[in-house]
Write a protein that holds these residues in place. Sequence first.
Motif, PDB file in Angstrom:
ATOM      1  N   UNK A 169       0.825  -1.211   0.000  1.00 26.81           N
ATOM      2  CA  UNK A 169       0.000   0.000   0.000  1.00 26.81           C
ATOM      3  C   UNK A 169       0.864   1.268   0.000  1.00 26.81           C
ATOM      4  N   UNK A 170       1.954   1.249   0.766  1.00 29.04           N
ATOM      5  CA  UNK A 170       2.808   2.445   0.810  1.00 29.04           C
ATOM      6  C   UNK A 170       3.511   2.654  -0.537  1.00 29.04           C
ATOM      7  N   UNK A 171       3.996   1.562  -1.138  1.00 29.58           N
ATOM      8  CA  UNK A 171       4.619   1.702  -2.470  1.00 29.58           C
ATOM      9  C   UNK A 171       3.588   2.268  -3.452  1.00 29.58           C
ATOM     10  N   UNK A 172       2.359   1.750  -3.365  1.00 31.87           N
ATOM     11  CA  UNK A 172       1.308   2.222  -4.283  1.00 31.87           C
ATOM     12  C   UNK A 172       1.080   3.723  -4.094  1.00 31.87           C
ATOM     13  N   UNK A 173       1.090   4.183  -2.824  1.00 31.14           N
ATOM     14  CA  UNK A 173       0.917   5.619  -2.556  1.00 31.14           C
ATOM     15  C   UNK A 173       2.070   6.424  -3.131  1.00 31.14           C
ATOM     16  N   UNK A 174       3.288   5.966  -2.849  1.00 25.92           N
ATOM     17  CA  UNK A 174       4.459   6.774  -3.220  1.00 25.92           C
ATOM     18  C   UNK A 174       4.697   6.802  -4.727  1.00 25.92           C
ATOM     19  N   UNK A 175       4.312   5.736  -5.424  1.00 26.20           N
ATOM     20  CA  UNK A 175       4.661   5.642  -6.854  1.00 26.20           C
ATOM     21  C   UNK A 175       3.452   5.740  -7.774  1.00 26.20           C
ATOM     22  N   UNK A 176       2.258   5.938  -7.207  1.00 26.70           N
ATOM     23  CA  UNK A 176       1.039   6.002  -8.027  1.00 26.70           C
ATOM     24  C   UNK A 176       1.109   7.094  -9.076  1.00 26.70           C
ATOM     25  N   UNK A 177       1.595   8.256  -8.684  1.00 20.79           N
ATOM     26  CA  UNK A 177       1.661   9.378  -9.641  1.00 20.79           C
ATOM     27  C   UNK A 177       2.712   9.156 -10.723  1.00 20.79           C
ATOM     28  N   UNK A 178       3.568   8.181 -10.504  1.00 23.70           N
ATOM     29  CA  UNK A 178       4.600   7.876 -11.519  1.00 23.70           C
ATOM     30  C   UNK A 178       4.143   6.745 -12.439  1.00 23.70           C
ATOM     31  N   UNK A 179       2.916   6.308 -12.267  1.00 24.48           N
ATOM     32  CA  UNK A 179       2.370   5.275 -13.162  1.00 24.48           C
ATOM     33  C   UNK A 179       2.768   3.860 -12.786  1.00 24.48           C
ATOM     34  N   UNK A 180       3.231   3.689 -11.542  1.00 21.52           N
ATOM     35  CA  UNK A 180       3.579   2.323 -11.107  1.00 21.52           C
ATOM     36  C   UNK A 180       2.471   1.811 -10.196  1.00 21.52           C
ATOM     37  N   UNK A 181       1.836   0.718 -10.606  1.00 24.74           N
ATOM     38  CA  UNK A 181       0.811   0.093  -9.773  1.00 24.74           C
ATOM     39  C   UNK A 181       1.450  -1.006  -8.932  1.00 24.74           C
ATOM     40  N   UNK A 182       0.981  -1.143  -7.687  1.00 23.36           N
ATOM     41  CA  UNK A 182       1.558  -2.152  -6.781  1.00 23.36           C
ATOM     42  C   UNK A 182       0.411  -2.891  -6.096  1.00 23.36           C
ATOM     43  N   UNK A 183       0.363  -4.201  -6.278  1.00 22.85           N
ATOM     44  CA  UNK A 183      -0.737  -5.003  -5.715  1.00 22.85           C
ATOM     45  C   UNK A 183      -0.183  -6.284  -5.099  1.00 22.85           C
ATOM     46  N   UNK A 184      -1.023  -6.966  -4.349  1.00 18.27           N
ATOM     47  CA  UNK A 184      -0.551  -8.130  -3.603  1.00 18.27           C
ATOM     48  C   UNK A 184      -1.551  -9.292  -3.711  1.00 18.27           C
ATOM     49  N   UNK A 185      -1.019 -10.484  -3.977  1.00 16.19           N
ATOM     50  CA  UNK A 185      -1.843 -11.703  -3.978  1.00 16.19           C
ATOM     51  C   UNK A 185      -1.555 -12.457  -2.686  1.00 16.19           C
ATOM     52  N   UNK A 186      -2.611 -12.803  -1.951  1.00 16.21           N
ATOM     53  CA  UNK A 186      -2.446 -13.644  -0.755  1.00 16.21           C
ATOM     54  C   UNK A 186      -2.948 -15.054  -1.106  1.00 16.21           C
ATOM     55  N   UNK A 187      -2.022 -15.957  -1.476  1.00 10.89           N
ATOM     56  CA  UNK A 187      -2.488 -17.306  -1.850  1.00 10.89           C
ATOM     57  C   UNK A 187      -2.907 -18.123  -0.645  1.00 10.89           C
ATOM     58  N   UNK A 188      -3.852 -19.034  -0.883  1.00 10.44           N
ATOM     59  CA  UNK A 188      -4.146 -20.067   0.108  1.00 10.44           C
ATOM     60  C   UNK A 188      -3.118 -21.173  -0.040  1.00 10.44           C
ATOM     61  N   UNK A 189      -3.410 -22.362   0.523  1.00  9.22           N
ATOM     62  CA  UNK A 189      -2.466 -23.476   0.389  1.00  9.22           C
ATOM     63  C   UNK A 189      -2.309 -23.865  -1.073  1.00  9.22           C
ATOM     64  N   UNK A 190      -1.068 -23.835  -1.532  1.00  4.20           N
ATOM     65  CA  UNK A 190      -0.717 -24.260  -2.890  1.00  4.20           C
ATOM     66  C   UNK A 190       0.360 -25.326  -2.709  1.00  4.20           C
ATOM     67  N   UNK A 235      -5.688  -2.065 -14.731  1.00  5.48           N
ATOM     68  CA  UNK A 235      -5.267  -0.659 -14.778  1.00  5.48           C
ATOM     69  C   UNK A 235      -5.865   0.202 -13.660  1.00  5.48           C
ATOM     70  N   UNK A 236      -7.041  -0.204 -13.153  1.00  4.25           N
ATOM     71  CA  UNK A 236      -7.712   0.594 -12.110  1.00  4.25           C
ATOM     72  C   UNK A 236      -7.376   0.080 -10.710  1.00  4.25           C
ATOM     73  N   UNK A 237      -6.444  -0.883 -10.639  1.00  4.61           N
ATOM     74  CA  UNK A 237      -6.122  -1.522  -9.364  1.00  4.61           C
ATOM     75  C   UNK A 237      -4.729  -1.129  -8.900  1.00  4.61           C
TER      76      UNK A 237
END
Length: 252
Positions: A169-190, A235-237
Amino acid sequence: MRFDLTGKKALVTGASSGIGQRMAECLAEAGATVVASARRADRLEQTVDRIQAAGGQAMSVVMDVSDVESIRQGIDTADKELGGLDILVNNAGILVDKPVLKTTPEDFDRAFATNVRGMFFASQAFAERAIAAKRGGSIVNVGSLGAWKPTRGLSVYGASKAAVHQLTKVFAQEWGRKGIRVNCIHPGYIHTEINDELIRSPTGKQLTQMLLRKRIGTPKDLDGALLLFASDAGDYLTGASLDADDGQSLTF
Ligand SMILES: NC(=O)c1ccc[n+]([C@@H]2O[C@H](COP(=O)([O-])OP(=O)(O)OC[C@H]3O[C@@H](n4cnc5c(N)ncnc54)[C@H](OP(=O)(O)O)[C@@H]3O)[C@@H](O)[C@H]2O)c1
């Protein structure tokens, strides 16, 4: 098709096995040129061979994410070789499965060095270069349900993944205006090498029976979540976290 990654260049950490190997294959199948990175060169070559045999484009870069210099060199090599990276998947991680009273300072430091410091400085190195080149990009982090669900034995592991959740979330805040999106996948048991012993054990079999669809996931089950975050379809995430767990967290 907005999930198409033709022309994109992606680096995946921990691509020598399990989830990271499949994520590298998945991105290549969607059209990206992929850099598979991890510490074991021989296993990385297997990933590259599998991608190339399927008609995809890939190269490998040996990189230890617990060593900041190794990260910088790895990202530099990939960046220069391919003329800029568009996608970074922070997947490399280790499990520490021990009760609090048995956990050593070395266990603690090892988990945080790989799971948190690694993704932090890989993201920093990726973003520095993307911002300098005014290129934007997408960072996909691999967390765990343990980031938010307290689990006996997974104190340090869960705390390290909670940090990944927060940093997303912090990376997304700091780099959002630079066009870098940052998201996270929380996998279950794989089912991968990280938990092979548990999944095959009587406890693992019991656990499987408790799950909604009585099945443990395979790395391929994360393809949809990965492509959503990595491609223009997402793109909206940004700053988002997705539990990709087949509803497992609803059952325990
Ligand atoms: N499997 C699950 O049920 C599950 C669930 C939730 C989250 N996860 C997360 O998914 C990610 C992948 O795990 P997995 O299940 O695929 O396990 P895995 O098969 O053991 O893969 C772990 C990968 O991380 C790499 N790695 C470990 N330490 C590294 C380091 N210092 N530098 C670079 N690479 C390193 C390993 O490669 P080398 O040894 O070659 O370096 C390997 O490719 C981890 O972050 C894990 O926490 C897994």
